[in-house]
Design a protein around this motif. Structure first.
Motif, PDB file in Angstrom:
ATOM      1  N   TYR A 114       0.847  -1.199  -0.070  1.00 27.65           N
ATOM      2  CA  TYR A 114       0.073  -0.102  -0.038  1.00 27.65           C
ATOM      3  C   TYR A 114       0.880   1.396  -0.062  1.00 27.65           C
ATOM      4  N   SER A 115       0.331   2.346  -0.715  1.00 24.67           N
ATOM      5  CA  SER A 115       1.104   3.553  -0.681  1.00 24.67           C
ATOM      6  C   SER A 115      -0.081   4.681  -0.230  1.00 24.67           C
ATOM      7  N   GLU A 116       0.244   5.327   0.970  1.00 24.17           N
ATOM      8  CA  GLU A 116      -0.745   6.104   1.483  1.00 24.17           C
ATOM      9  C   GLU A 116      -2.079   5.635   1.682  1.00 24.17           C
ATOM     10  N   SER A 117      -2.244   4.283   2.079  1.00 21.69           N
ATOM     11  CA  SER A 117      -3.201   3.358   2.380  1.00 21.69           C
ATOM     12  C   SER A 117      -3.946   2.785   1.070  1.00 21.69           C
ATOM     13  N   ARG A 118      -3.294   3.335  -0.208  1.00 19.92           N
ATOM     14  CA  ARG A 118      -3.877   2.639  -1.303  1.00 19.92           C
ATOM     15  C   ARG A 118      -3.190   1.631  -1.948  1.00 19.92           C
ATOM     16  N   GLU A 119      -3.917   0.126  -2.133  1.00 21.17           N
ATOM     17  CA  GLU A 119      -3.130  -0.633  -2.552  1.00 21.17           C
ATOM     18  C   GLU A 119      -2.611  -0.522  -3.887  1.00 21.17           C
ATOM     19  N   VAL A 120      -1.505  -0.689  -3.949  1.00 19.51           N
ATOM     20  CA  VAL A 120      -0.681  -0.493  -5.404  1.00 19.51           C
ATOM     21  C   VAL A 120      -0.236  -1.626  -6.071  1.00 19.51           C
TER      22      VAL A 120
ATOM     23  N   LYS B  68       4.209   9.266   6.345  1.00 24.83           N
ATOM     24  CA  LYS B  68       4.291   9.065   7.807  1.00 24.83           C
ATOM     25  C   LYS B  68       5.161   7.908   8.307  1.00 24.83           C
ATOM     26  N   GLY B  69       5.805   7.228   7.425  1.00 32.01           N
ATOM     27  CA  GLY B  69       6.617   6.005   7.767  1.00 32.01           C
ATOM     28  C   GLY B  69       6.094   4.743   7.186  1.00 32.01           C
ATOM     29  N   ILE B  70       7.022   3.802   7.286  1.00 32.80           N
ATOM     30  CA  ILE B  70       6.748   2.564   6.787  1.00 32.80           C
ATOM     31  C   ILE B  70       6.039   1.613   8.156  1.00 32.80           C
ATOM     32  N   MET B  71       4.990   0.679   7.667  1.00 32.40           N
ATOM     33  CA  MET B  71       4.510  -0.322   8.825  1.00 32.40           C
ATOM     34  C   MET B  71       4.300  -1.639   8.170  1.00 32.40           C
ATOM     35  N   VAL B  72       4.678  -2.794   8.833  1.00 34.57           N
ATOM     36  CA  VAL B  72       4.400  -3.968   8.270  1.00 34.57           C
ATOM     37  C   VAL B  72       3.560  -4.757   9.212  1.00 34.57           C
ATOM     38  N   LEU B  73       2.578  -5.287   8.667  1.00 31.17           N
ATOM     39  CA  LEU B  73       1.671  -6.132   9.601  1.00 31.17           C
ATOM     40  C   LEU B  73       1.598  -7.725   9.300  1.00 31.17           C
ATOM     41  N   ILE B  74       2.251  -8.743   9.986  1.00 33.25           N
ATOM     42  CA  ILE B  74       2.502  -9.906   9.556  1.00 33.25           C
ATOM     43  C   ILE B  74       1.604 -10.931  10.494  1.00 33.25           C
TER      44      ILE B  74
ATOM     45  N   VAL C 212       0.362   2.456  14.856  1.00 35.43           N
ATOM     46  CA  VAL C 212      -0.498   1.774  14.140  1.00 35.43           C
ATOM     47  C   VAL C 212      -1.746   2.795  13.457  1.00 35.43           C
ATOM     48  N   ASP C 213      -2.118   3.778  14.304  1.00 38.12           N
ATOM     49  CA  ASP C 213      -3.236   4.649  13.958  1.00 38.12           C
ATOM     50  C   ASP C 213      -2.758   5.443  12.779  1.00 38.12           C
ATOM     51  N   LEU C 214      -1.253   5.972  12.778  1.00 38.20           N
ATOM     52  CA  LEU C 214      -0.646   6.845  11.993  1.00 38.20           C
ATOM     53  C   LEU C 214      -0.215   6.180  10.535  1.00 38.20           C
ATOM     54  N   ARG C 215       0.200   4.948  10.539  1.00 39.09           N
ATOM     55  CA  ARG C 215       0.749   4.557   9.385  1.00 39.09           C
ATOM     56  C   ARG C 215      -0.099   3.159   8.978  1.00 39.09           C
ATOM     57  N   GLY C 216      -0.898   2.787   9.538  1.00 41.80           N
ATOM     58  CA  GLY C 216      -1.775   1.693   9.237  1.00 41.80           C
ATOM     59  C   GLY C 216      -3.017   2.119   8.258  1.00 41.80           C
TER      60      GLY C 216
END
Length: 505
Positions: free
Chosen positions: A78-84, A203-209, A240-244
């Protein structure tokens, strides 16, 4: 000439356990020591790719993996919450999330089944080596210290490796300026639970596994200098709120930490009779989830070679190939991880736009499926020409990875029926010359014939279809680790003769 002294393995993490289990099941006497009092309960590494899963299954871990592993269906970016783009995996390339404690439990059982034990609270404090063996000063749990002699030593004692320091190797590289955050949490919200989610934003990178128990691993970047005690549950929720994607609630945090990412490597993986494997030789960004996998396959590559040499079945020149082969793989992993890490952290709008367009185009053109997924899975890593691989060696297998190509893995169904303690000479056509070669090297080579239908008998004589049909007479020498050592299409098999003669000394 066979060796009589045992092999010493230092470090009982996944790499050391793999090395010890693989040696023990091949009949090599081995001692495994670790300065810790017990296994670590921390989840740490958790992405296990198909080639590594195959190694674990061959060690008897299928049931364990089925119980504690979570197959991952896709990586979603995702880029800015849009799936690319989305990287969807098929049955051949699909990884599994298996936490490090579960991996280590599998390997401890494999070691025990082979008659091996772990000596906890036992530290190696000094190492000396010469042309005939290795001397190690070993401190027992009660503090007494003895100097003992071994045939070889494998340093699998992590990034701060004492073994590496004792043999005088430097750890070249750098440390990323950011501090990174890891946390294992329960996560409420609308999120696919069998996919890894990569969120890149200004706002930064976040990965959820996802984890097999329904929880999630959170990976994100923190501010420089952030200390573990500053990572409160509220701070984690704020990230999580900021980057997810929004709408996610974290709770029940079972583990959290902050750490720095290093990209470092040694110039060599071997000095005399001392070898380095895994993090003791190379560390890199966790991007792509290759760390544990690279270390385990280091150990797997080294163990069968060391076993053949230790038992006097192969010339010691075979041990020189460990460094050549595994350095090439580690270098590719480090490059990939660095490229992906930098792509995550782009700041300029034109760079972000270019990244997003390129990723979407790669998905549409099928480049992920054709090249990137098989590489991540460990199926298209190839070894350069060396004494254990006779050319010509293809530079890229691409979609031809089901063929028998020097330096590449043989087809998986064939790998599953290979003996672990010798080479297999796979023949289509007359087997006369192949049988002669096997008779000349009875402790090193077994012959298997492939039919026109692509069927080969396993060790019990059961027919197995390997998914590849030869078009003309040929012979391929397949190593105990499933890689093709050499291919020969001439009746007298001169290339295979020369390869085996050099291997046998």
């Amino acid at each position: 000439m066979s060796e009589t002294l045992p092999v010493l393995v230092v470090g009982a993490g996944p790499v050391g356990l793999t090395a010890a289990a693989e040696l023990a099941r091949r009949g090599v006497p081995v001692r495994l020591v670790d300065r810790a009092a017990e296994p670590s309960p921390l989840t740490k590494a958790l992405m296990v790719w198909p080639r590594t899963l195959e190694v674990f299954r061959l060690l008897g871990g299928s049931g364990h993996l089925d119980t504690y592993g979570l197959p991952v269906q896709a990586f979603r970016y995702y880029s800015e919450s849009r799936e690319v783009c989305a990287l969807a995996f098929d049955a051949e390339t699909k990884p599994s999330v298996v936490t490090q404690p579960d991996v280590e439990a599998l390997l401890r059982k494999a070691l025990a089944d082979a008659g091996g034990v772990i000596e906890w609270e036992t530290a190696v404090t000094a190492v000396r080596h010469d042309g005939t063996g290795v001397e190690a000063a070993i401190a027992a749990p009660d503090g007494t210290e003895t100097v003992e002699r071994f045939s070889y030593l494998i340093g699998a004692d992590g990034a701060s490796s004492l073994v590496r320091k004792q043999i005088g190797l430097e750890f070249h590289g750098a440390t990323y300026p950011n501090v990174f955050i890891l946390a294992d949490v329960s996560l409420d919200g609308d999120l696919q639970r069998d996919a890894v989610h990569y969120y890149c934003s200004s706002k930064g990178i976040m990965v959820l596994i996802p984890l097999y128990n329904g929880r999630f691993r959170v990976f994100t970047a923190g501010p420089p200098g952030m200390r573990p005690e500053e990572l409160t549950e509220q701070v984690l929720q704020d990230y999580v709120d900021l980057r997810g994607p929004g709408g996610l609630r974290t709770h029940d945090v079972s583990w959290k930490t902050t750490f720095s990412i290093h990209a470092r490597h040694t110039e060599r993986l071997r000095v005399g009779r001392v070898f380095l494997a895994g993090d003791s030789a190379h560390v890199h960004s966790p991007a792509g989830g290759q760390g544990l996998n690279t270390g385990v396959t280091d150990a797997h590559n080294l163990a069968w070679k060391l076993a053949l040499v230790h038992q006097g079945k192969a010339d010691p020149v075979l041990l020189d190939t460990y460094e050549v082969e595994r350095r090439s793989v580690a270098a590719a992993v480090v490059r990939q991880a660095e490229v992906q890490t930098k792509a995550w952290m782009l700041k300029k709008k034109w760079q972000i736009r270019s990244r997003d367009v390129a990723a979407g185009l790669a998905e549409k053109l099928g480049l992920f499926d054709r090249y990137y997924s098989p590489w991540l899975a460990g199926l298209t890593n190839h070894y350069p020409e060396n004494p254990a691989v006779t050319g010509p060696v293809a530079k890229r297998a691409g979609t031809k990875r089901d063929r028998l190509l020097s330096g590449y893995l043989a087809p998986e169904p064939l790998r599953a029926v290979l003996p672990i303690d010798r080479y297999t000479l796979v023949v289509h056509g007359s087997t006369n010359t192949a049988d002669q070669l096997a008779a000349r090297h009875p402790d090193l080579v077994t012959v298997r014939e492939i039919s026109e239908a692509g069927v080969v008998d396993d060790a019990e004589g059961t027919p197995v279809t390997i998914g590849w049909r030869p078009r003309r007479p040929m012979a391929a020498l397949v190593r105990p680790d499933g890689y093709v050592a050499a291919v020969d299409k001439t009746p007298d098999l001169p290339a295979l003769r020369a390869h085996l003669a050099a291997l046998h000394g």
